[in-house]
Design a protein around this motif. Structure first.
Motif, PDB file in Angstrom:
ATOM      1  N   ARG A 324       1.996  -1.243 -15.107  1.00 54.54           N
ATOM      2  CA  ARG A 324       2.730  -0.349 -14.164  1.00 54.54           C
ATOM      3  C   ARG A 324       3.561   0.818 -14.718  1.00 54.54           C
ATOM      4  N   ALA A 325       3.518   0.924 -16.203  1.00 52.73           N
ATOM      5  CA  ALA A 325       4.193   2.079 -16.618  1.00 52.73           C
ATOM      6  C   ALA A 325       3.241   2.508 -17.765  1.00 52.73           C
ATOM      7  N   PRO A 326       3.565   3.751 -18.405  1.00 46.48           N
ATOM      8  CA  PRO A 326       2.593   4.368 -19.373  1.00 46.48           C
ATOM      9  C   PRO A 326       3.034   3.912 -20.673  1.00 46.48           C
ATOM     10  N   GLU A 327       3.004   2.575 -21.041  1.00 47.18           N
ATOM     11  CA  GLU A 327       3.547   1.874 -22.275  1.00 47.18           C
ATOM     12  C   GLU A 327       2.907   0.664 -22.367  1.00 47.18           C
ATOM     13  N   GLN A 328       2.461   0.434 -23.656  1.00 48.80           N
ATOM     14  CA  GLN A 328       2.201  -1.200 -24.066  1.00 48.80           C
ATOM     15  C   GLN A 328       2.734  -2.133 -23.621  1.00 48.80           C
ATOM     16  N   LYS A 329       4.026  -2.073 -23.535  1.00 50.83           N
ATOM     17  CA  LYS A 329       4.967  -3.344 -23.114  1.00 50.83           C
ATOM     18  C   LYS A 329       5.074  -3.476 -21.496  1.00 50.83           C
ATOM     19  N   ALA A 330       4.599  -2.629 -20.835  1.00 50.64           N
ATOM     20  CA  ALA A 330       4.890  -2.377 -19.465  1.00 50.64           C
ATOM     21  C   ALA A 330       4.094  -3.751 -18.681  1.00 50.64           C
ATOM     22  N   ALA A 331       4.692  -4.086 -17.830  1.00 49.60           N
ATOM     23  CA  ALA A 331       3.908  -5.350 -17.015  1.00 49.60           C
ATOM     24  C   ALA A 331       2.804  -4.841 -16.151  1.00 49.60           C
ATOM     25  N   GLU A 332       1.708  -5.897 -15.899  1.00 49.40           N
ATOM     26  CA  GLU A 332       0.404  -5.575 -15.376  1.00 49.40           C
ATOM     27  C   GLU A 332       0.699  -5.363 -13.951  1.00 49.40           C
ATOM     28  N   GLY A 333      -0.194  -4.725 -13.501  1.00 51.45           N
ATOM     29  CA  GLY A 333      -0.236  -4.357 -11.816  1.00 51.45           C
ATOM     30  C   GLY A 333      -0.054  -3.016 -11.462  1.00 51.45           C
ATOM     31  N   TRP A 334       0.569  -3.020 -10.482  1.00 49.51           N
ATOM     32  CA  TRP A 334       0.673  -1.599  -9.543  1.00 49.51           C
ATOM     33  C   TRP A 334       2.177  -1.224  -8.910  1.00 49.51           C
ATOM     34  N   ASN A 335       2.579  -0.407  -8.817  1.00 51.18           N
ATOM     35  CA  ASN A 335       3.754   0.118  -8.053  1.00 51.18           C
ATOM     36  C   ASN A 335       3.369   0.449  -6.835  1.00 51.18           C
ATOM     37  N   ILE A 336       4.105  -0.027  -5.546  1.00 50.12           N
ATOM     38  CA  ILE A 336       3.681   0.426  -4.396  1.00 50.12           C
ATOM     39  C   ILE A 336       4.990   0.923  -3.722  1.00 50.12           C
ATOM     40  N   VAL A 337       4.734   2.037  -2.971  1.00 46.80           N
ATOM     41  CA  VAL A 337       5.694   2.527  -2.140  1.00 46.80           C
ATOM     42  C   VAL A 337       5.098   2.715  -0.547  1.00 46.80           C
ATOM     43  N   GLY A 338       6.127   2.796   0.262  1.00 42.97           N
ATOM     44  CA  GLY A 338       5.838   2.922   1.736  1.00 42.97           C
ATOM     45  C   GLY A 338       6.566   2.060   2.578  1.00 42.97           C
ATOM     46  N   PRO A 339       6.354   2.441   3.999  1.00 39.11           N
ATOM     47  CA  PRO A 339       5.697   3.642   4.588  1.00 39.11           C
ATOM     48  C   PRO A 339       6.350   5.015   4.197  1.00 39.11           C
ATOM     49  N   LEU A 340       5.446   5.951   4.033  1.00 35.96           N
ATOM     50  CA  LEU A 340       5.944   7.220   3.779  1.00 35.96           C
ATOM     51  C   LEU A 340       5.972   8.383   4.703  1.00 35.96           C
ATOM     52  N   LYS A 341       6.912   9.278   4.751  1.00 43.31           N
ATOM     53  CA  LYS A 341       6.951  10.295   5.921  1.00 43.31           C
ATOM     54  C   LYS A 341       5.524  11.224   5.894  1.00 43.31           C
ATOM     55  N   LEU A 342       5.314  11.029   4.214  1.00 41.24           N
ATOM     56  CA  LEU A 342       3.933  11.903   4.082  1.00 41.24           C
ATOM     57  C   LEU A 342       2.787  11.510   4.861  1.00 41.24           C
ATOM     58  N   SER A 343       2.028  12.506   5.266  1.00 41.96           N
ATOM     59  CA  SER A 343       0.703  11.849   5.803  1.00 41.96           C
ATOM     60  C   SER A 343      -0.518  11.773   4.973  1.00 41.96           C
ATOM     61  N   LEU A 344      -1.482  11.210   5.228  1.00 34.96           N
ATOM     62  CA  LEU A 344      -2.700  11.139   4.156  1.00 34.96           C
ATOM     63  C   LEU A 344      -3.194  12.675   3.991  1.00 34.96           C
ATOM     64  N   GLU A 345      -3.353  13.406   5.071  1.00 36.20           N
ATOM     65  CA  GLU A 345      -3.913  14.642   4.755  1.00 36.20           C
ATOM     66  C   GLU A 345      -3.154  15.523   3.819  1.00 36.20           C
ATOM     67  N   GLU A 346      -1.724  15.548   3.705  1.00 36.22           N
ATOM     68  CA  GLU A 346      -1.041  16.138   2.948  1.00 36.22           C
ATOM     69  C   GLU A 346      -0.661  15.420   1.732  1.00 36.22           C
ATOM     70  N   ALA A 347      -1.362  14.494   1.398  1.00 32.71           N
ATOM     71  CA  ALA A 347      -1.196  13.768  -0.142  1.00 32.71           C
ATOM     72  C   ALA A 347      -1.760  14.661  -1.125  1.00 32.71           C
ATOM     73  N   THR A 348      -1.037  14.827  -2.231  1.00 36.89           N
ATOM     74  CA  THR A 348      -1.281  15.346  -3.520  1.00 36.89           C
ATOM     75  C   THR A 348      -0.982  14.593  -4.731  1.00 36.89           C
ATOM     76  N   PRO A 349      -1.488  14.726  -5.839  1.00 35.38           N
ATOM     77  CA  PRO A 349      -1.042  13.960  -6.988  1.00 35.38           C
ATOM     78  C   PRO A 349       0.583  14.247  -7.394  1.00 35.38           C
TER      79      PRO A 349
END
Length: 944
Positions: A324-349
């Motif tokens: 969940r973070a860019p380090e060796q000691k980070a917990a396994e898995g994913w971070n989740i956010v939402g629902p967002l105001k952002l639309s899928l069409e407008e999503a960028t990295p």
């Protein structure tokens, strides 16, 4: 067949739960106790549900339905004869009802159940607020769709399901409530009731027990990760996002497979890797750089959606870790956010999570949302079982542990439901996969782009898993994802959904290959007649005219089911639009053009009349035929007098021939089929004595044929070009264009020899073009060849084609010559096309001379087989035919009938003189016409 009649008086209400009214993908358990003082012989149940139900009476599985209606404002009613399931005293009717709206929320049906049961006209029960219901959360979890746009795969949490809830031996608890939503039956969307035209509904019939086929272990699972947005509870319009980090020691492009059912964008670092509406194992390459890499998913998940699953093949044993973070000691898995105001069409990295409220998600095998993907990328190692029979039985009966699998096989491909009974511990996870072939890694495939795996989370002791949606089945794999100790398979069975036919044609001849064709065709028709399209916009549910027409004529000759054939035709006529077009039956919000198949409408109408001689029904079709004729005439180009580039001008996308046409081009095949339409329509108008319309059709057909010959016929090779010779493109004298020209009566018979030798060989290999492989083409081509009086070559070609399509061990047709997969049960792409009608007409030699089989042509194929026999159900009775070639070359023929029939031999005088006829009392043998004298030489006319 038993005619479906609605109750004299509709009673009962549509019932449901308010809390589930606006929730797609919801199950409701519904039950009602009632008393039968005596069991009457005539007890009938009418039932309808939006969108699907499984029906149980006293714990016994009765059936599944209803089949979807192409009109979203109507609900079909199934009628079940239920006397067999009832007992004197307390009885229980129970239904598991599933509601799933189309993706995007286009389903206009409201959820609900309606039913009514009567015994000899007296009401026993109806749907009302005295029933008890319970939300079926035990069937709901994040899970993958069966395929694109179809309902979600099956998940069953037995530990959360009420025990014995379909039986009288049951104790309710606080979760059971009375339905708090009810509405009267009326004309609102989803509440207008109509009997199903293909009545009666399919019945579930238990078949021979599937036999053990193999067992072993899963030995090489793939690397995988997933993320699921479990909070998403809407219609797939909200945007959620998740990220994780993957470490790589070097710069590399890492191959991966992406599985997702919802619109998504997937980024690796700052690069877009995948932008798709769905992904069924889409291959991508992750552009990793040395060090930490950010993976970002942005998605519009629906209710209970699978999220995204990613598989990383790794034959070298390499393992991957997602943090969940860019380090060796980070917990396994994913971070989740939402629902967002952002639309899928407008999503960028550039989407950053630091300033947003985050949740965590840790992927665990126990909560894998797409077990089919996981298993399909694993490797299975088959166990070698002892040769001794007793030792082998002991090996088969051994309990299963984590990673074990056992494989069963049916006697043939069947369509219906799998029931598995297990002894397990609470929390054990078992995946059950149903399919028609084994893949190279030992897994079971349900077909390209189709998931066949469901999951049961077990309770202590006995567990029963019954598939909810009927499907094709040949193999059944039970694989253990997790077992606390061990799992024992107590029983496995298959309940085939089948149309209960009153009669069927028996056919046998001296050629065992032709007998195999008959049996495979018969089983294919059994599956197609029981096929249940769900109320969803899915292409595999679509029913196209050519498939339905070919299916209907085969059902008539194979099962004598003329009501089925008539009802199939009525379905299309009822779906006709105001402009005359008849789209494919899509059973949802989709629209699928089938204009190129619409040319066969009068062919089908006239076929239907020839079978039954029902002039009243024929006249009922005339307004539909008139409107269709006007539809095509309105599309004629004023300058050319022909149909011009209809794909471009009218956006038609349902082709039965490959190839795009440019603006202004004149397609040969479309205009030739239009001529066939006009000639067949003229026959219908003549039958109803409307000479004015008949002459109009003949005249128009003549004009179209003449213009087409002037513009598209190439005298240099006596063949038609695919498009007009004035086209800027090079001439293309393809097979399908010229076949349609001959089929439509446009290509003169004098050109037959050029046509034949341009596209076929007299000896194997017969075909010079891949176009001839399609089931549509072969069926229509055989119709034409036999109608033209061709004999020996068409029989050889017929045998060669269908022998290449056979899957003998599965008793099914192959998808095509190059793929061994059995063709799925569906009404598109020719999947259900069978050759049974040709075996009756051209081998047995029975063909209609006058409508209703009052006069029959008899032309036995005694030069092709030594003997043939059949009992053939017709509209007015049954005909028995038996003939055999004797040692001295003479022909012995027996003809008997349960109704008066006249037989007109299509045989030369020399053949008749060498034939002994044994006739039943109701059979009259007519003399052939004086000028009818067929040469005994069976050489093929195409060689002359």
């Amino acid at each position: 067949m038993t005619e479906t009649k609605m109750p004299t008086r509709i009673q009962g209400e549509w019932i449901w739960k308010n809390s589930l009214l606006n929730h797609p993908d919801s199950f409701l358990l519904m039950r009602k106790e009632f008393v039968c003082s005596t069991v009457n012989l005539d007890t009938t149940l009418w039932i309808s549900a939006n969108c699907a139900y499984q029906l149980f009476i006293n714990g016994r599985f009765v059936g599944f339905g209803p089949r979807a209606h192409q009109n979203c404002g109507v609900s079909y009613v199934d009628m079940h004869e239920v006397t067999y399931y009832l007992e004197s005293g307390i009885n229980v009717i129970a239904a598991l009802v599933y509601y799933n709206a189309d993706q995007g929320g286009h389903n206009k049906h409201s959820p609900g159940l309606w039913c009514q049961m009567e015994a000899q006209g007296k009401l026993l029960l109806c749907s009302d607020q005295t029933w008890v219901v319970r939300e079926g959360n035990c069937y709901c979890a994040p899970r993958a769709r069966l395929s694109k746009d179809q309902g979600l795969s099956q998940f069953f949490n037995a530990d959360d399901s009420p025990l014995n809830w379909t039986t009288p031996v049951f104790l309710t608890d606080a979760q059971w409530k009375h339905p708090d939503y009810s509405t009267i039956v009326g004309d609102d969307f989803g509440s207008k009731l109509e009997p199903h035209p293909l009545a009666p509904p399919g019945i579930a019939v238990e078949n021979p027990v599937p036999l053990p086929f193999a067992r072993g272990r899963l030995v090489l699972p793939p690397n995988w990760t997933q993320v699921t947005f479990e909070e998403a509870d809407g219609n797939g319009l909200e945007t959620y996002a998740a990220n994780t980090f993957l470490f790589s020691e070097v710069d590399e492009e890492l191959p991966a497979l992406i599985y997702s059912d919802d619109p998504m964008k997937f980024f690796c670092n700052n690069r877009l890797v995948l932008n798709a509406a769905e992904a069924m194992g889409t291959e991508v390459k992750l552009p990793l750089r040395a060090g930490w890499n950010r993976l970002l998913l942005v998605q519009n998940p629906g209710r209970h959606a699978m999220g995204m699953v990613m598989m990383i093949p790794s034959d070298d044993g390499r393992e991957f870790w997602f943090g969940r973070a860019p380090e060796q000691k980070a917990a396994e898995g994913w971070n989740i956010v939402g629902p967002l105001k952002l639309s899928l069409e407008e999503a960028t990295p550039s989407l950053k999570f630091e300033r947003l409220v985050q949740d965590n998600y840790v992927p665990e095998l126990e909560y894998l949302t797409d077990p089919d993907a996981y298993l399909s990328q694993s490797r299975f190692e088959e166990e070698t079982l002892p040769a001794d029979e007793e030792e082998a039985k002991l090996a088969w009966s051994r309990p299963l542990r984590t990673g074990d699998y056992v494989l069963y096989r049916l006697d043939m491909v069947r369509y219906g439901f799998v029931r598995v009974t297990l002894e397990a511990t609470a929390g054990d996870l078992v995946d059950i996969t149903i399919g028609c072939r084994r893949t190279g890694n030992g897994f079971i495939s349900a077909g390209k782009g189709v998931r066949g795996t469901g999951t049961i989370r077990c309770r202590n002791a006995r567990n029963v898993y019954l598939t909810f949606i009927p499907t094709d089945c040949f193999y059944i794999m039970i694989s253990v994802r997790h077992a606390s100790s061990s799992i024992k398979v107590l029983g496995i069975s298959f309940e085939e959904l089948t149309r209960n036919e009153r009669q069927e044609t028996t056919f046998r001849c001296s050629d065992e290959l032709l007998n195999q064709f008959w049996e495979i065709g018969k089983q294919t028709l059994r599956r197609s007649a029981a096929f249940v399209p769900l109320a969803e916009s899915r292409a595999d549910n679509d029913c196209y005219m050519l498939d339905a027409y070919i299916d209907a004529v085969n059902m008539s000759v194979t099962f004598g089911d003329y009501e089925y054939a008539s009802a199939r035709l009525r379905q299309f006529l009822d779906a006709q639009l105001e402009n005359g077009d008849i789209p494919a039956l899509t059973f949802g919000s989709r629209h699928a053009s089938q204009v190129h198949q619409l040319f066969f409408l009068p062919v089908w109408i006239y076929y239907n009349y020839r079978f039954t001689a029902n002039i009243t029904r024929l006249k009922e079709t005339i307004p539909n035929l008139d409107l269709t004729l006007e539809y095509f005439e309105a599309m004629i180009d004023e300058n050319t007098g022909l149909l011009v580039d209809t794909e471009t001008r009218f956006s038609f996308d349902s082709r039965i021939s490959s190839g795009e046409f440019r603006a202004g081009e004149i397609p040969t095949y479309i205009n030739a089929l239009f001529c066939r339409f006009l000639l067949s329509a003229a026959e219908i108008y003549r039958t109803i004595e409307d000479e004015g319309k008949a002459n109009h059709c003949y005249e128009l057909a003549g004009k179209v044929a003449e213009e087409l010959r002037n513009r598209n016929f190439d005298p240099a090779c006596s063949l038609f070009c695919r498009w007009s010779l004035e086209s800027e493109r090079m001439p293309d004298h393809n097979l399908f264009a010229n076949f349609c020209a001959m089929f439509g009566g446009v290509l003169p018979l004098s050109s037959f020899e050029y046509f034949f030798y341009s596209f076929f060989n007299y000896d194997p290999p017969f075909d010079r073009s891949d176009e001839s492989r399609h089931p549509y083409f072969h069926f229509l081509f055989m119709e034409m060849m036999f109608a033209l009086g061709q004999k020996e070559w068409p029989f050889r070609y017929f045998r060669d084609y269908w022998s290449k399509r056979m899957c003998p061990e599965a008793n099914a047709w192959r998808v095509d010559f190059d793929h061994a997969d059995p063709a799925p049960t569906k009404f598109s792409e020719g999947s259900c096309v069978s050759p049974n009608i040709f075996l009756v007409r051209e081998i047995l030699g029975i063909r209609i001379a006058e409508a209703g089989h009052s006069v029959i042509y008899f032309n036995p194929a005694f030069h092709q087989v030594d003997w043939a026999e059949s009992v053939f159900p017709m509209a007015r009775g049954r005909l028995k035919v038996k003939w055999a070639v004797q040692e001295d070359g003479s022909l012995d023929v027996t003809l008997d009938s349960s109704f008066p029939v006249k037989i007109l031999p299509e045989m030369s005088h020399k053949q008749l003189a060498n034939t002994v006829f044994r006739l039943g009392e109701k059979v009259t043998l007519l003399n052939p016409t004086p000028d009818y004298d067929i040469d005994d030489d069976e050489g093929d006319d195409s060689r002359e």
